[in-house]
Design a protein around this motif. Sequence first.
Motif, mmCIF file in Angstrom:
data_model
loop_
_atom_site.group_PDB
_atom_site.id
_atom_site.type_symbol
_atom_site.label_atom_id
_atom_site.label_comp_id
_atom_site.label_asym_id
_atom_site.label_seq_id
_atom_site.Cartn_x
_atom_site.Cartn_y
_atom_site.Cartn_z
ATOM 1 N N ALA A 11 -18.177 33.276 10.437
ATOM 2 C CA ALA A 11 -18.696 32.629 11.645
ATOM 3 C C ALA A 11 -19.898 33.167 12.209
ATOM 4 C CB ALA A 11 -17.472 33.114 12.756
ATOM 5 N N ALA A 12 -20.026 34.694 11.850
ATOM 6 C CA ALA A 12 -21.379 35.158 12.304
ATOM 7 C C ALA A 12 -22.503 34.571 11.466
ATOM 8 C CB ALA A 12 -21.201 36.520 12.303
ATOM 9 N N ALA A 13 -22.303 34.402 10.163
ATOM 10 C CA ALA A 13 -23.200 33.797 9.180
ATOM 11 C C ALA A 13 -23.691 32.388 9.928
ATOM 12 C CB ALA A 13 -22.680 33.701 7.922
ATOM 13 N N TRP A 14 -22.742 31.526 9.984
ATOM 14 C CA TRP A 14 -23.276 30.246 10.670
ATOM 15 C C TRP A 14 -23.815 30.298 11.826
ATOM 16 C CZ3 TRP A 14 -23.819 25.864 8.497
ATOM 17 C CH2 TRP A 14 -24.161 24.585 9.208
ATOM 18 N N LEU A 15 -23.392 31.179 12.795
ATOM 19 C CA LEU A 15 -24.294 31.301 13.974
ATOM 20 C C LEU A 15 -25.693 31.726 13.752
ATOM 21 C CD1 LEU A 15 -21.520 32.825 16.254
ATOM 22 C CD2 LEU A 15 -22.312 30.432 16.294
ATOM 23 N N GLY A 16 -25.842 32.748 12.705
ATOM 24 C CA GLY A 16 -27.106 32.995 12.330
ATOM 25 C C GLY A 16 -27.823 31.995 11.878
ATOM 26 N N VAL A 17 -27.365 31.015 10.986
ATOM 27 C CA VAL A 17 -28.011 29.899 10.666
ATOM 28 C C VAL A 17 -28.688 28.887 11.470
ATOM 29 C CG1 VAL A 17 -27.615 27.743 9.284
ATOM 30 C CG2 VAL A 17 -26.938 29.733 8.290
ATOM 31 N N GLY A 18 -27.526 28.819 12.669
ATOM 32 C CA GLY A 18 -28.073 28.105 13.934
ATOM 33 C C GLY A 18 -29.157 28.545 14.625
ATOM 34 N N ALA A 19 -29.286 30.018 14.565
ATOM 35 C CA ALA A 19 -30.437 30.716 15.316
ATOM 36 C C ALA A 19 -31.689 30.394 14.367
ATOM 37 C CB ALA A 19 -30.081 32.329 15.460
ATOM 38 N N ALA A 20 -31.432 30.610 13.342
ATOM 39 C CA ALA A 20 -32.613 30.212 12.209
ATOM 40 C C ALA A 20 -32.958 28.626 12.298
ATOM 41 C CB ALA A 20 -32.269 30.539 10.644
ATOM 42 N N ALA A 21 -32.106 27.766 12.400
ATOM 43 C CA ALA A 21 -32.568 26.457 12.495
ATOM 44 C C ALA A 21 -33.243 26.148 13.869
ATOM 45 C CB ALA A 21 -31.072 25.607 12.605
ATOM 46 N N ALA A 22 -32.704 26.869 14.949
ATOM 47 C CA ALA A 22 -33.436 26.568 16.148
ATOM 48 C C ALA A 22 -34.698 27.136 16.029
ATOM 49 C CB ALA A 22 -32.764 27.324 17.250
ATOM 50 N N ALA A 23 -34.933 28.383 15.392
ATOM 51 C CA ALA A 23 -36.574 29.068 15.207
ATOM 52 C C ALA A 23 -37.303 27.835 14.454
ATOM 53 C CB ALA A 23 -36.400 30.196 14.668
ATOM 54 N N ALA A 24 -36.693 27.307 13.414
ATOM 55 C CA ALA A 24 -37.506 26.469 12.751
ATOM 56 C C ALA A 24 -37.710 24.980 13.147
ATOM 57 C CB ALA A 24 -36.608 26.159 11.383
ATOM 58 N N GLY A 25 -37.164 24.803 14.324
ATOM 59 C CA GLY A 25 -37.470 23.458 14.911
ATOM 60 C C GLY A 25 -36.164 22.323 14.766
ATOM 61 N N HIS A 26 -35.324 22.764 14.279
ATOM 62 C CA HIS A 26 -34.123 22.019 13.872
ATOM 63 C C HIS A 26 -32.827 22.390 14.469
ATOM 64 C CE1 HIS A 26 -36.476 19.621 10.910
ATOM 65 N NE2 HIS A 26 -36.663 20.473 10.269
ATOM 66 N N PRO A 27 -32.951 22.491 15.712
ATOM 67 C CA PRO A 27 -31.827 23.100 16.636
ATOM 68 C C PRO A 27 -30.635 22.122 16.361
ATOM 69 C CG PRO A 27 -33.376 21.952 18.125
ATOM 70 C CD PRO A 27 -33.979 22.044 16.789
ATOM 71 N N MET A 28 -29.297 23.037 16.107
ATOM 72 C CA MET A 28 -28.045 22.201 16.185
ATOM 73 C C MET A 28 -27.611 21.901 17.443
ATOM 74 S SD MET A 28 -26.084 24.969 13.442
ATOM 75 C CE MET A 28 -26.522 25.349 12.070
ATOM 76 N N PRO A 29 -27.183 20.717 17.418
ATOM 77 C CA PRO A 29 -26.172 20.514 18.859
ATOM 78 C C PRO A 29 -25.159 21.407 18.885
ATOM 79 C CG PRO A 29 -26.918 18.566 17.753
ATOM 80 C CD PRO A 29 -27.189 19.447 16.706
ATOM 81 N N TRP A 30 -24.746 21.578 20.095
ATOM 82 C CA TRP A 30 -23.913 22.564 20.527
ATOM 83 C C TRP A 30 -22.498 22.220 19.380
ATOM 84 C CZ3 TRP A 30 -19.013 21.782 22.326
ATOM 85 C CH2 TRP A 30 -18.678 20.546 23.174
ATOM 86 N N PRO A 31 -21.965 21.041 19.383
ATOM 87 C CA PRO A 31 -20.904 20.802 18.421
ATOM 88 C C PRO A 31 -20.883 21.255 17.117
ATOM 89 C CG PRO A 31 -21.529 18.793 19.923
ATOM 90 C CD PRO A 31 -22.521 19.701 20.224
ATOM 91 N N VAL A 32 -22.096 20.844 16.421
ATOM 92 C CA VAL A 32 -22.469 21.302 15.163
ATOM 93 C C VAL A 32 -22.297 22.891 15.031
ATOM 94 C CG1 VAL A 32 -24.179 21.328 13.242
ATOM 95 C CG2 VAL A 32 -23.658 19.357 14.815
ATOM 96 N N LEU A 33 -22.697 23.308 16.117
ATOM 97 C CA LEU A 33 -22.896 25.097 16.101
ATOM 98 C C LEU A 33 -21.404 25.597 16.344
ATOM 99 C CD1 LEU A 33 -24.883 27.638 16.099
ATOM 100 C CD2 LEU A 33 -24.336 27.553 18.432
ATOM 101 N N LEU A 34 -20.518 24.871 16.951
ATOM 102 C CA LEU A 34 -19.030 25.387 17.103
ATOM 103 C C LEU A 34 -18.079 25.001 15.888
ATOM 104 C CD1 LEU A 34 -16.682 26.168 18.845
ATOM 105 C CD2 LEU A 34 -16.434 23.887 19.810
ATOM 106 N N ALA A 35 -18.486 23.651 15.315
ATOM 107 C CA ALA A 35 -17.639 23.391 14.272
ATOM 108 C C ALA A 35 -17.884 24.006 13.043
ATOM 109 C CB ALA A 35 -17.898 21.731 14.335
ATOM 110 N N GLY A 36 -19.417 24.018 12.849
ATOM 111 C CA GLY A 36 -19.939 24.856 11.786
ATOM 112 C C GLY A 36 -19.179 26.259 11.625
ATOM 113 N N ALA A 37 -19.427 26.956 12.832
ATOM 114 C CA ALA A 37 -18.756 28.324 12.683
ATOM 115 C C ALA A 37 -17.267 28.434 12.454
ATOM 116 C CB ALA A 37 -19.229 29.175 14.163
ATOM 117 N N LEU A 38 -16.613 27.538 12.958
ATOM 118 C CA LEU A 38 -15.145 27.297 12.662
ATOM 119 C C LEU A 38 -15.014 27.234 11.433
ATOM 120 C CD1 LEU A 38 -13.739 25.883 15.977
ATOM 121 C CD2 LEU A 38 -13.358 28.242 15.390
ATOM 122 N N ILE A 39 -15.721 26.196 10.725
ATOM 123 C CA ILE A 39 -15.464 25.880 9.430
ATOM 124 C C ILE A 39 -15.830 26.897 8.379
ATOM 125 C CG2 ILE A 39 -16.415 24.451 7.479
ATOM 126 C CD1 ILE A 39 -16.886 21.993 9.639
#
Length: 264
Positions: A11-39
Amino acid sequence: MMGPAHSLSGAAAWLGVGAAAAAAGHPMPWPVLLAGALICAGAALAPDLDHKAATISRSFGPLSRWICEIVDKLSYAVYKATRKQGDPRRSGGHRTLTHTWLWAVLLGAGCSAAAINGGRWAVLAILFVHMVLAIEGLLWRAARGSSSDVLVWLLAATSAWIIAGVLDKPGNGSDWLFTAPGQEYLWLGLPIVLGALVHDIGDALTVSGCPILWPIPVGRKRWYPLGPPKAMRFRAGSWVELRVLMPVFMLLGGVGCAAALGVI
């Protein structure tokens, strides 16, 4: 590492990817962040499909136990067929085939292909399986015991249905990262690959190491147990894992989530 630590790290790894994606200009919609963390939390348990006593072996009743037995035998057969002179003899398949980068990539690619070609029911199936594993890993105290299995399955099925419904709405992320027509949910394979790799890295930190690089040989070994110097390794379930790594995973996950959502 043990199941709860694996799930937290996923879960922490995907949330970290979400932070990196936001910094790179491709932010995750919150449902993707939530679903991805659980997956990713669920996928971080999947490599132990080769272990009869692992959390995943108990997650789906007799079916998962039967699959674990098959995967264990398959992994052992692959190990015997591909081992080099420097690889030790062993009696089982745990920490072999399913603990490699190749398995992680194939598993993620297979799930992405299923999501694209199988439609909504394939997406629901992928979500359901990983929701069950995420619940078993993250809420392991509450999910212990066969009497709780049905409740876990019901919660996972409900969660999968709700998450899929939210993701399907315009702008909520079914086409995140891959926007061409017909590529909805192609991204589902990414947290699955990441979760499996995070599991492997976690196991590499333990005493036995992990053959992540297979089938790439290292010296006289094809199943080289990758890991840090032995003095820096720890036993699975030890105080290092429970009192140091798990709190660190929770802290990093919280920071990653806040960064991904633009809070910090």
